[in-house]
Scaffold this active site. Structure first.
Site, PDB file in Angstrom:
ATOM      1  N   MET A  20       0.837  -1.206   0.000  1.00 43.29           N
ATOM      2  CA  MET A  20       0.000   0.000   0.000  1.00 43.29           C
ATOM      3  C   MET A  20       0.869   1.252   0.000  1.00 43.29           C
ATOM      4  O   MET A  20       1.652   1.479   0.933  1.00 43.29           O
ATOM      5  CB  MET A  20      -0.921   0.015   1.231  1.00 43.29           C
ATOM      6  CG  MET A  20      -2.139  -0.885   1.081  1.00 43.29           C
ATOM      7  SD  MET A  20      -3.173  -0.849   2.538  1.00 43.29           S
ATOM      8  CE  MET A  20      -2.200  -1.815   3.674  1.00 43.29           C
ATOM      9  N   ALA A  21       0.690   2.067  -1.036  1.00 46.77           N
ATOM     10  CA  ALA A  21       1.428   3.324  -1.132  1.00 46.77           C
ATOM     11  C   ALA A  21       1.103   4.189   0.079  1.00 46.77           C
ATOM     12  O   ALA A  21      -0.057   4.325   0.456  1.00 46.77           O
ATOM     13  CB  ALA A  21       1.040   4.039  -2.426  1.00 46.77           C
ATOM     14  N   GLN A  75       8.128  -4.197  -4.924  1.00 44.53           N
ATOM     15  CA  GLN A  75       7.129  -4.179  -5.988  1.00 44.53           C
ATOM     16  C   GLN A  75       7.463  -3.102  -7.014  1.00 44.53           C
ATOM     17  O   GLN A  75       7.628  -1.931  -6.671  1.00 44.53           O
ATOM     18  CB  GLN A  75       5.715  -3.921  -5.444  1.00 44.53           C
ATOM     19  CG  GLN A  75       4.678  -4.117  -6.557  1.00 44.53           C
ATOM     20  CD  GLN A  75       3.261  -3.736  -6.168  1.00 44.53           C
ATOM     21  OE1 GLN A  75       2.992  -2.586  -5.850  1.00 44.53           O
ATOM     22  NE2 GLN A  75       2.351  -4.701  -6.209  1.00 44.53           N
ATOM     23  N   CYS A 109      -2.740  -1.762 -10.440  1.00 41.79           N
ATOM     24  CA  CYS A 109      -2.993  -0.394  -9.970  1.00 41.79           C
ATOM     25  C   CYS A 109      -4.016   0.306 -10.879  1.00 41.79           C
ATOM     26  O   CYS A 109      -3.846   0.348 -12.096  1.00 41.79           O
ATOM     27  CB  CYS A 109      -1.683   0.402  -9.921  1.00 41.79           C
ATOM     28  SG  CYS A 109      -1.953   2.077  -9.335  1.00 41.79           S
ATOM     29  N   LYS A 153       0.963  -9.246  -9.023  1.00 45.16           N
ATOM     30  CA  LYS A 153      -0.272  -8.914  -8.299  1.00 45.16           C
ATOM     31  C   LYS A 153      -1.200  -8.187  -9.261  1.00 45.16           C
ATOM     32  O   LYS A 153      -0.814  -7.195  -9.876  1.00 45.16           O
ATOM     33  CB  LYS A 153       0.046  -8.050  -7.079  1.00 45.16           C
ATOM     34  CG  LYS A 153      -1.200  -7.674  -6.290  1.00 45.16           C
ATOM     35  CD  LYS A 153      -0.846  -7.084  -4.938  1.00 45.16           C
ATOM     36  CE  LYS A 153      -2.078  -6.582  -4.228  1.00 45.16           C
ATOM     37  NZ  LYS A 153      -2.563  -5.296  -4.761  1.00 45.16           N
ATOM     38  N   GLY A 218      -8.637  -9.146  -0.924  1.00 40.85           N
ATOM     39  CA  GLY A 218      -9.833  -8.310  -0.950  1.00 40.85           C
ATOM     40  C   GLY A 218     -10.736  -8.542   0.235  1.00 40.85           C
ATOM     41  O   GLY A 218     -11.241  -9.643   0.430  1.00 40.85           O
ATOM     42  N   GLY A 241      -4.850  -5.837   2.985  1.00 43.44           N
ATOM     43  CA  GLY A 241      -4.512  -4.438   2.749  1.00 43.44           C
ATOM     44  C   GLY A 241      -5.112  -3.521   3.802  1.00 43.44           C
ATOM     45  O   GLY A 241      -4.592  -3.390   4.921  1.00 43.44           O
ATOM     46  N   ARG A 242      -6.245  -2.927   3.457  1.00 41.09           N
ATOM     47  CA  ARG A 242      -6.789  -1.837   4.278  1.00 41.09           C
ATOM     48  C   ARG A 242      -6.985  -2.183   5.751  1.00 41.09           C
ATOM     49  O   ARG A 242      -6.745  -1.347   6.613  1.00 41.09           O
ATOM     50  CB  ARG A 242      -8.101  -1.342   3.659  1.00 41.09           C
ATOM     51  CG  ARG A 242      -7.852  -0.586   2.346  1.00 41.09           C
ATOM     52  CD  ARG A 242      -9.113  -0.471   1.529  1.00 41.09           C
ATOM     53  NE  ARG A 242      -9.625  -1.795   1.201  1.00 41.09           N
ATOM     54  CZ  ARG A 242     -10.831  -2.038   0.729  1.00 41.09           C
ATOM     55  NH1 ARG A 242     -11.660  -1.048   0.534  1.00 41.09           N
ATOM     56  NH2 ARG A 242     -11.197  -3.274   0.452  1.00 41.09           N
TER      57      ARG A 242
HETATM   58  C1  LIG Z   1      -3.900   3.464   0.233  1.00 39.41           C
HETATM   59  C2  LIG Z   1      -3.717   2.272  -0.653  1.00 39.41           C
HETATM   60  C3  LIG Z   1      -2.542   2.143  -1.380  1.00 39.41           C
HETATM   61  C4  LIG Z   1      -2.342   1.036  -2.216  1.00 39.41           C
HETATM   62  N1  LIG Z   1      -1.150   0.903  -2.869  1.00 39.41           N
HETATM   63  C5  LIG Z   1      -0.899  -0.236  -3.584  1.00 39.41           C
HETATM   64  C6  LIG Z   1       0.393  -0.488  -4.138  1.00 39.41           C
HETATM   65  O1  LIG Z   1       1.339   0.316  -4.012  1.00 39.41           O
HETATM   66  N2  LIG Z   1       0.567  -1.660  -4.821  1.00 39.41           N
HETATM   67  C7  LIG Z   1      -0.442  -2.588  -4.958  1.00 39.41           C
HETATM   68  O2  LIG Z   1      -0.229  -3.645  -5.568  1.00 39.41           O
HETATM   69  N3  LIG Z   1      -1.656  -2.381  -4.432  1.00 39.41           N
HETATM   70  C8  LIG Z   1      -1.907  -1.244  -3.738  1.00 39.41           C
HETATM   71  N4  LIG Z   1      -3.115  -1.084  -3.118  1.00 39.41           N
HETATM   72  C9  LIG Z   1      -4.113  -2.169  -3.195  1.00 39.41           C
HETATM   73  C10 LIG Z   1      -3.984  -3.115  -2.000  1.00 39.41           C
HETATM   74  O3  LIG Z   1      -2.735  -3.751  -1.985  1.00 39.41           O
HETATM   75  C11 LIG Z   1      -5.088  -4.205  -2.034  1.00 39.41           C
HETATM   76  O4  LIG Z   1      -4.969  -4.921  -3.235  1.00 39.41           O
HETATM   77  C12 LIG Z   1      -6.485  -3.633  -1.945  1.00 39.41           C
HETATM   78  O5  LIG Z   1      -6.576  -2.632  -0.944  1.00 39.41           O
HETATM   79  C13 LIG Z   1      -7.515  -4.733  -1.654  1.00 39.41           C
HETATM   80  O6  LIG Z   1      -7.213  -5.406  -0.466  1.00 39.41           O
HETATM   81  P1  LIG Z   1      -8.003  -5.077   0.924  1.00 39.41           P
HETATM   82  O7  LIG Z   1      -9.473  -5.264   0.633  1.00 39.41           O
HETATM   83  O8  LIG Z   1      -7.450  -6.057   1.907  1.00 39.41           O
HETATM   84  O9  LIG Z   1      -7.702  -3.659   1.251  1.00 39.41           O
HETATM   85  C14 LIG Z   1      -3.351   0.043  -2.326  1.00 39.41           C
HETATM   86  C15 LIG Z   1      -4.527   0.182  -1.597  1.00 39.41           C
HETATM   87  C16 LIG Z   1      -4.733   1.276  -0.772  1.00 39.41           C
HETATM   88  C17 LIG Z   1      -6.010   1.381   0.010  1.00 39.41           C
END
Ligand SMILES: Cc1cc2nc3c(=O)[nH]c(=O)nc-3n(C[C@H](O)[C@H](O)[C@H](O)COP(=O)(O)O)c2cc1C
Length: 332
Positions: A20-21, A75, A109, A153, A218, A241-242
């Site tokens: 996550m960025a 990544q 992305c 991914k 997800g 992630g979140r």
């Molecule tokens: C703030 C934020 C930044 C993210 N940055 C990236 C990233 O740099 N690379 C990536 O593959 N996914 C990124 N994602 C996606 C997450 O890795 C993940 O795939 C997505 O949030 C779904 O998973 P979750 O439901 O567990 O949050 C980002 C998501 C969020 C919310």
């Protein structure tokens, strides 16, 4: 302990921090590892920028700590295979970065700035281009004598009407990707709407014959949601992630649930505040305090979510400028 093998690399555990960025700071990744994440990749870093501007400009995102993190993953995103060849070459010239264990390629992305360059989820429209990036990355690593797996991914599709892209999954597996992780949303969904587990399962089935681990991603928020995501999709593990923002304890809890162990106690308010400070102080070791505090604003609210007086705390935390001020606000 559940474990997976990614391109010959044995990983203990199958619950991974989703990149996550702005969140996946080196400090936070180390904390997640300590609390049970199998590994924790960096956020997305531009292969093109590394190629043309060198490592230094991207170092704040690329930095890894092989000793603390144990398993490290960088990544990269991009659209041109030659950018990956060059970026990997530079990464492998660096004394620390060259110890990286996994190179992950972002093919999911949804952000317009990334998509319009043909990178991220735009690659889902071009399975051949995606495959060429995997092949180029593998070749670059092999050419340098590095046994570093290349993982991908991605999402369940580029268009709103897509309900899984088994052809895409096969294309990257054919090209030699060592692990595939699929987030159950299409590009236009960004992070909204429900995760489509059937679409993930379709992509999982498409690569079953390749003998590579498959991760689903997800909406995992706890042990039961991780277990049901794996059961519904046939995945070997999950990325979170979140729900992991400001909540590194989720890895211990989900891992315990998946292994049928007693769940650890929830962190107390005091522990959550102390962890917030620990991450902040860790971040301050890598840049000026005012920058660290500002960057941490997107994460701090998650640490205090649900604790007494959280709404007021959040407002005050957002205007704090120093670590001392933040400690005062949290009464630590
Ligand atoms: C703030 C934020 C930044 C993210 N940055 C990236 C990233 O740099 N690379 C990536 O593959 N996914 C990124 N994602 C996606 C997450 O890795 C993940 O795939 C997505 O949030 C779904 O998973 P979750 O439901 O567990 O949050 C980002 C998501 C969020 C919310």
């Amino acid at each position: 302990m559940n474990s997976v093998t990614i391109g010959g690399l044995n990983i203990s555990g199958n619950v991974v921090l989703s990149p996550m960025a702005g969140v996946s700071h080196i400090t936070y990744r180390g904390i997640c590892r300590e609390l049970g994440a199998a590994y924790a990749p960096t956020e997305l870093v531009s292969a093109r920028s590394i190629r043309y501007n060198g490592l230094e400009k991207s170092m704040q995102y690329l930095r890894i700590d092989p000793e603390r993190e144990k398993i490290t993953a960088i990544q990269l995103f991009g659209a041109d295979p030659e950018d990956f060849t060059a970026a990997i070459g530079k990464i492998m010239e660096d004394p620390v970065l060259s110890k990286v264990d996994i190179i992950d390629i972002n093919m999911g992305c949804p952000v317009p700035k990334v998509v319009k360059t043909g990178a991220g989820s735009a690659l889902m429209n071009e399975p051949e281009a995606a495959a060429a990036i995997v092949r180029a990355s593998k070749k670059a690593l092999e050419g340098l004598g590095k046994k570093v797996p290349v993982t991908v991914k991605t999402r369940i599709g580029y268009n709103a009407s897509d309900a899984g892209r088994p052809d895409f999954a096969k294309a990257v597996a054919d090209a030699g990707c060592d692990m595939l992780c699929v987030h159950g949303r299409t590009r236009p969904q960004m992070y909204a709407g429900l995760c489509d587990r059937k679409a993930i399962a379709l992509m999982r089935e498409a690569v079953r014959g390749y003998d590579i681990p498959f991760f689903a991603n997800g909406d995992v928020t706890d042990g039961p949601s991780a277990a049901s995501l794996m059961a519904d999709t046939g995945a070997d593990g999950v990325m979170i992630g979140r729900a992991a923002r400001g909540n590194p304890w989720i890895f211990a809890s989900v891992t315990a649930f998946l292994e049928g162990r007693e769940l650890p106690a929830e962190p107390s308010e005091q522990e959550r505040k102390e962890m917030l400070i620990r991450e902040l102080e860790g971040r301050c070791r890598y840049c000026d305090e005012d920058i660290a505090v500002r960057e941490f604003r997107s994460v701090m609210p998650f640490y205090v979510k649900g604790i007494r007086g959280a709404a007021k705390l959040k407002v005050r935390l957002m205007s704090a400028l120093t670590c001392e001020e933040i400690k005062e606000i949290l009464e630590i």
